[in-house]
Design a protein around this motif. Structure first.
Motif, PDB file in Angstrom:
ATOM      1  N   UNK A   1     -32.604   7.062  18.679  1.00  0.00           N
ATOM      2  CA  UNK A   1     -31.713   7.674  19.657  1.00  0.00           C
ATOM      3  C   UNK A   1     -32.326   7.553  21.051  1.00  0.00           C
ATOM      4  N   UNK A   2     -31.529   7.130  22.029  1.00  0.00           N
ATOM      5  CA  UNK A   2     -31.960   7.016  23.425  1.00  0.00           C
ATOM      6  C   UNK A   2     -30.933   7.720  24.301  1.00  0.00           C
TER       7      UNK A   2
ATOM      8  N   UNK B   1     -29.976  12.428  33.065  1.00  0.00           N
ATOM      9  CA  UNK B   1     -29.306  12.114  34.330  1.00  0.00           C
ATOM     10  C   UNK B   1     -27.843  11.693  34.149  1.00  0.00           C
ATOM     11  N   UNK B   2     -27.510  11.110  32.997  1.00  0.00           N
ATOM     12  CA  UNK B   2     -26.141  10.656  32.737  1.00  0.00           C
ATOM     13  C   UNK B   2     -25.935  10.494  31.235  1.00  0.00           C
ATOM     14  N   UNK B   3     -24.695  10.579  30.808  1.00  0.00           N
ATOM     15  CA  UNK B   3     -24.357  10.370  29.404  1.00  0.00           C
ATOM     16  C   UNK B   3     -23.993   8.899  29.175  1.00  0.00           C
ATOM     17  N   UNK B   4     -24.127   8.449  27.939  1.00  0.00           N
ATOM     18  CA  UNK B   4     -23.818   7.068  27.587  1.00  0.00           C
ATOM     19  C   UNK B   4     -22.416   6.697  28.068  1.00  0.00           C
ATOM     20  N   UNK B   5     -22.332   5.585  28.810  1.00  0.00           N
ATOM     21  CA  UNK B   5     -21.058   5.080  29.303  1.00  0.00           C
ATOM     22  C   UNK B   5     -20.594   5.690  30.611  1.00  0.00           C
TER      23      UNK B   5
ATOM     24  N   UNK C   1     -22.184  -2.417  34.575  1.00  0.00           N
ATOM     25  CA  UNK C   1     -22.720  -1.614  33.490  1.00  0.00           C
ATOM     26  C   UNK C   1     -24.161  -2.048  33.244  1.00  0.00           C
ATOM     27  N   UNK C   2     -25.051  -1.071  33.228  1.00  0.00           N
ATOM     28  CA  UNK C   2     -26.485  -1.317  33.029  1.00  0.00           C
ATOM     29  C   UNK C   2     -26.871  -0.891  31.623  1.00  0.00           C
ATOM     30  N   UNK C   3     -27.694  -1.703  30.974  1.00  0.00           N
ATOM     31  CA  UNK C   3     -28.124  -1.424  29.612  1.00  0.00           C
ATOM     32  C   UNK C   3     -29.604  -1.069  29.597  1.00  0.00           C
TER      33      UNK C   3
ATOM     34  N   UNK D   1     -36.573  -1.355  14.810  1.00  0.00           N
ATOM     35  CA  UNK D   1     -35.262  -0.791  15.115  1.00  0.00           C
ATOM     36  C   UNK D   1     -35.028  -0.911  16.612  1.00  0.00           C
ATOM     37  N   UNK D   2     -33.773  -0.807  17.016  1.00  0.00           N
ATOM     38  CA  UNK D   2     -33.468  -0.780  18.446  1.00  0.00           C
ATOM     39  C   UNK D   2     -32.234   0.076  18.680  1.00  0.00           C
ATOM     40  N   UNK D   3     -32.078   0.490  19.922  1.00  0.00           N
ATOM     41  CA  UNK D   3     -30.934   1.301  20.310  1.00  0.00           C
ATOM     42  C   UNK D   3     -30.632   1.026  21.776  1.00  0.00           C
ATOM     43  N   UNK D   4     -29.471   1.476  22.230  1.00  0.00           N
ATOM     44  CA  UNK D   4     -29.055   1.157  23.594  1.00  0.00           C
ATOM     45  C   UNK D   4     -28.359   2.346  24.240  1.00  0.00           C
ATOM     46  N   UNK D   5     -28.588   2.477  25.540  1.00  0.00           N
ATOM     47  CA  UNK D   5     -27.899   3.461  26.377  1.00  0.00           C
ATOM     48  C   UNK D   5     -27.287   2.676  27.530  1.00  0.00           C
ATOM     49  N   UNK D   6     -26.015   2.960  27.864  1.00  0.00           N
ATOM     50  CA  UNK D   6     -25.365   2.257  28.972  1.00  0.00           C
ATOM     51  C   UNK D   6     -24.923   3.237  30.045  1.00  0.00           C
TER      52      UNK D   6
END
Length: 148
Positions: A2-3, A7-11, A105-107, A138-143
């Motif tokens: 989980x990432x 400061x901001x929510x995903x998306x 959009x930044x990843x 494993x990997x995860x992403x936040x945008x």
């Protein structure tokens, strides 16, 4: 894995102060559910939308050898013993969002690795990705979005 960011929510929108021309404070990140056997974490922040504007995915931040015991990257700092690489601004360290044309959009991509990476500070994204090959557990992403 989980990432997240405080400061901001995903998306959603990344606040202005994290922009390259508006303070350039690195975004605070929290992570959890790190897989067993993880020896280090690596982070890549990039802008795939830049492909249309500048012809390539723009690299804004790379960071590796983050301790898996750590559960965060505090705003405007890096965890102890971690290393930063070179961005497409030709600088070492965080380079905040700076879309040249419209909202991008930044990843933020976080990788759990089964090893510490033998890379020197200032290495680039390609060197980091090559070094991570066959070591990703494993990997995860936040945008987040940012408008000029």
């Amino acid at each position: 894995m989980l990432l997240q960011s405080l400061a901001f929510k995903n998306g959603e929108s990344i606040p202005r102060k994290y922009g390259y021309k508006n303070g350039n404070h690195s975004v605070p990140l929290n992570f959890a559910e790190i897989p067993e056997g993880t020896k280090s974490l690596a982070l890549i922040m990039d802008d795939p939308d830049a492909m249309g504007a500048v012809g390539k995915v723009w690299v804004h931040w790379i960071l590796w050898n983050i301790s898996p015991e750590s559960n965060e990257i505090s705003e405007n700092s890096i965890p102890p013993n971690s290393l930063e690489g070179k961005t497409d601004f030709n600088e070492i360290g965080y380079g905040g969002p700076a879309p040249p044309d419209k909202e991008h959009t930044y990843q933020f991509k976080l990788y759990a690795l089964d090893t510490l990476l033998n890379l020197e500070r200032g290495s680039n994204k390609q060197e980091l990705e090559k070094s991570m090959e066959n070591h990703i557990l494993a990997d995860t992403k936040l945008e987040g979005k940012y408008t000029p």
